[in-house]
Scaffold this active site. Structure first.
Site, PDB file in Angstrom:
ATOM      1  N   ARG A 174       0.823  -1.200   0.000  1.00 33.68           N
ATOM      2  CA  ARG A 174       0.000   0.000   0.000  1.00 33.68           C
ATOM      3  C   ARG A 174       0.863   1.259   0.000  1.00 33.68           C
ATOM      4  NH1 ARG A 174      -2.138   1.082   4.228  1.00 33.68           N
ATOM      5  NH2 ARG A 174      -1.249  -0.502   5.602  1.00 33.68           N
ATOM      6  N   LYS A 319      -8.417  -2.328   1.361  1.00 30.43           N
ATOM      7  CA  LYS A 319      -8.294  -1.429   2.506  1.00 30.43           C
ATOM      8  C   LYS A 319      -9.021  -0.107   2.266  1.00 30.43           C
ATOM      9  CE  LYS A 319      -6.121  -4.075   5.329  1.00 30.43           C
ATOM     10  NZ  LYS A 319      -6.897  -4.638   6.480  1.00 30.43           N
ATOM     11  N   HIS A 338     -10.797  -3.694  13.129  1.00 26.67           N
ATOM     12  CA  HIS A 338      -9.679  -4.367  12.459  1.00 26.67           C
ATOM     13  C   HIS A 338      -9.247  -5.506  13.375  1.00 26.67           C
ATOM     14  CE1 HIS A 338      -5.371  -4.238  10.664  1.00 26.67           C
ATOM     15  NE2 HIS A 338      -6.166  -5.014   9.957  1.00 26.67           N
ATOM     16  N   SER A 356       0.961  -6.477  13.029  1.00 28.35           N
ATOM     17  CA  SER A 356       1.757  -7.507  12.370  1.00 28.35           C
ATOM     18  C   SER A 356       2.785  -8.094  13.333  1.00 28.35           C
ATOM     19  CB  SER A 356       2.472  -6.895  11.159  1.00 28.35           C
ATOM     20  OG  SER A 356       3.254  -7.853  10.500  1.00 28.35           O
TER      21      SER A 356
END
Length: 656
Positions: A174, A319, A338, A356
């Site tokens: 992204r 997204k 999320h 992450s």
């Protein structure tokens, strides 16, 4: 052979039956052992190979925008008019001439042309694109999209598992700094603007310039792919989305990631609630106001449109729509999250938040529990629903042993992004980072064996916030009060370690508001307030689980064993952890259990695992200071008239 040209029958060599032949009047023998073909030419034979899909929607009793259409032909015409309207130029105010089907197919005859019925005097002269057909490839099946990708898109291959390997071009991730949101009367007061916000503003005029550029590019092509699909498995709150794109890769990606309509739903789809124009192969104009590169991802919430220029990375669509849901759902008093979500056999539901590397995917994927979804959810008055129809899994270093469900989901229909494979066997090497470390697989959620379809569940019983604390001072598990849950939800903490990003030598604290700062549209406190209200109403308990280090920071301590973390999660699911005895820690004021079945009691209190107690206290104070500094950006935002709630949230943070 007999004189009359016929064999005498009987048995031939090796016991095989003799072929019966006879000569016609023209002296030519023919084989009469099979039924004669209907086709007289190769093209006719190929046309017989494909059976036309029959409409499944009954003509009588149709509801919705296409209810007035009484025949299949009229419904098809209205559908094409809707697509033409989506592709309408704002200067010409008319849509292109659209026709169903692939321009390369030899269907014969003159195609029936449909254009947007809103005709006005054009403000500019007729262009070449208005004189041509735009072929619409509408909601193609994965098999059809495979054919399109392999035939027309360089870098598309079928791997040995049956998945489609594709390349996303120069962008393999992204581009958050190139994302823009139109700031107007619709968004001025509602959205989070300014320091710390992911929302970089643009004006309406610049958006329309980029929209025109994207639409003109798409209309210049011989064909475009159009997907009409849904977001949100809750039927009362689902959103109709239309994705117009130039690549089969993008169409298949969204086919997998959005909810796939039934034939009945598709034939009566009507006008979409939101439209994406993906012209990612074409750059934006760098000289356009607000542009800082040749890439731009633009959201206009008033027009309910998104424009993509200068990037072919498919994750921008996923997204981008998630950001839209972060705006639309709270307006309906629905919390967008999320998070991962799973459900036990007895109906107990857990939400998993984590950045992450925290283990969100690993811990939310449990063979003893149903998977509701792995990434994006809504929490409404009726329970939790998955926003998506698929999963978007990381593939780097993927193995059958570590992630069997993801491994087995990579089969026909799955999109593999930017992976490297053997040129002969087409076996994928998931450890190869030659193209990018951000290799991905996009597949329908039905490919996961224990996925619950439809992807809806009752209200959550537990809300689990995951942190990979590389400083080694947070306990393996803590029970949180509502105020503490809000504080840590707003903070969204984890720590990067060496190997996560280039140049990192020691732990670095990372904070991402609501565990997804790049996608939220409103101020983080608004989502946190909604989360606390729903937890209080439905009796959910908040937990902070550290999947990081114990006995010292990264480099001196050890990573908490996954087996121990799983035991902790099991105890949360079963409810046994609620019955444990608790004591409070210093600085963060966290409630930690004195024992958890299957977990050594000494590791539950972090200080016990450090040999150097002074180093522990110094590190604890350092991390507490990092939390305080990060939270300074939220303190100025008042919650309610008296701001008491913000004061409670602040008091729930580190205190020293």
């Amino acid at each position: 052979m007999a004189a009359n040209g016929m064999t005498n029958g009987g048995t031939g060599r090796n016991g095989l039956a003799k072929i019966q032949t006879q000569k016609r009047a023209d002296g030519v023998c023919h084989d009469d052992s099979t039924t004669p073909m209907k086709a007289q030419t190769i093209d006719e034979l190929h046309s017989l190979q494909k059976k036309k899909s029959a409409p499944t929607t009954p003509i009588n009793g149709i509801q919705g925008p296409f209810a007035a259409a009484t025949t299949e032909e009229e419904r098809s015409k209205q559908q094409l008019q809707s697509i033409s309207a989506s592709l309408a130029s704002l200067t010409r105010e008319t849509g292109p001439k659209v026709v169903r089907g692939d321009p390369a197919s030899k269907s014969g005859g003159t195609p029936r042309v449909v254009s947007h019925p809103h005709h006005v005097s054009p403000t500019i002269s007729v262009s070449d694109s208005s004189l041509k057909f735009t072929h619409v490839l509408y909601n193609l099946s994965p098999a059809e999209l495979y054919e399109q990708a392999i035939q027309y898109e360089k870098g598309s291959f079928i791997t040995s598992s049956g998945a489609l390997a594709t390349l996303s071009g120069a962008k393999t991730g992204r581009s958050p700094k190139d994302k823009r949101v139109v700031r107007d009367e619709t968004t001025e007061e509602d959205l989070w603007w300014g320091k710390g916000s992911p929302n970089i503003e643009m004006d309406e005029h610049t958006f329309l310039v980029n929209r025109e550029r994207a639409v003109d590019y798409l209309n210049s092509l011989d064909k475009v792919f159009v997907n009409d699909q849904f977001l949100n498995w809750d039927p009362q709150n689902r959103i109709k989305v239309r994705i117009v794109s130039a690549r089969a890769y993008h169409s298949l990606f969204m086919h997998n990631m959005c909810i796939r309509p039934t034939p009945e739903e598709l034939e009566n789809f009507g006008t979409p609630d939101f439209t994406i124009y993906n012209a990612g192969q074409f750059p934006c104009n760098r000289y356009t106001h607000y542009m800082t590169s040749s890439t731009s991802i633009d959201l206009n919430l008033a027009r309910r449109e998104m424009v993509i220029l200068g990037t072919q990375y498919a994750g921008e669509m996923k997204k981008g729509l998630f950001s839209v849901m972060h705006y639309l759902m709270p307006k309906r008093q629905i919390l967008s999250l999320h998070s991962g979500c799973n459900m036990g056999k007895d109906g107990d539901v857990a939400l998993f938040f984590g950045l992450s590397g925290t283990g969100k995917t690993t811990l939310s994927t449990d063979h003893n529990r149903y998977l509701i979804g792995d990434d994006e959810h809504c929490w409404s008055d009726s329970g939790v629903s998955n926003i998506e129809g698929g999963c978007y899994a990381k593939c780097i270093d993927l193995s059958r042993e570590k992630e069997p469900d993801i491994w087995n989901a990579i089969k026909f229909g799955t999109v593999l992004e930017n992976v490297v494979f053997d040129e002969h066997t087409r076996d994928v090497d998931y450890s190869d980072k030659s193209v990018t470390e951000n290799t991905r697989a996009a597949y329908p959620i039905e490919y996961i064996p224990n996925a619950k379809i439809p992807c809806v569940s009752p209200h959550p019983k537990n809300v689990i916030l995951l942190a990979c604390d590389a400083f080694g001072v947070l306990p393996p598990v803590s029970k949180l009060s509502l105020a503490q849950t809000m504080y840590h939800f707003i903070s969204g903490y984890t720590a990067l370690v060496a190997g996560t990003e280039e140049g990192i030598k020691e732990p670095q604290a990372t904070f991402s508001a609501c565990f997804g700062a790049a996608f939220i549209m409103l101020h983080p406190t608004k989502y946190a307030t909604m989360l606390a209200a729903k937890m209080q109403k439905h009796g959910a308990t908040g937990w902070l689980v550290n999947t990081g280090w114990s006995g010292g920071r990264y480099g001196s301590g050890n990573r908490i064993k996954l087996a121990y973390t799983r035991k902790i999660i099991d105890a949360i699911h079963s409810g046994s952890l609620l019955k444990a005895n608790y004591k409070k820690t210093e600085v963060f004021g966290l409630e930690i259990p004195t024992e958890v079945e299957g977990v050594p009691s000494e590791i539950l209190e972090p200080m016990n695992t450090w040999s150097d107690k002074n180093a522990y206290k110094e590190t604890l104070l350092r991390l507490g200071g990092l939390f305080k500094n990060n939270f300074l950006g939220f303190v100025a935002h008042k919650i309610g008239k008296d701001n008491k709630l913000m004061e409670e949230i602040l008091a729930a943070g580190p205190n020293f």
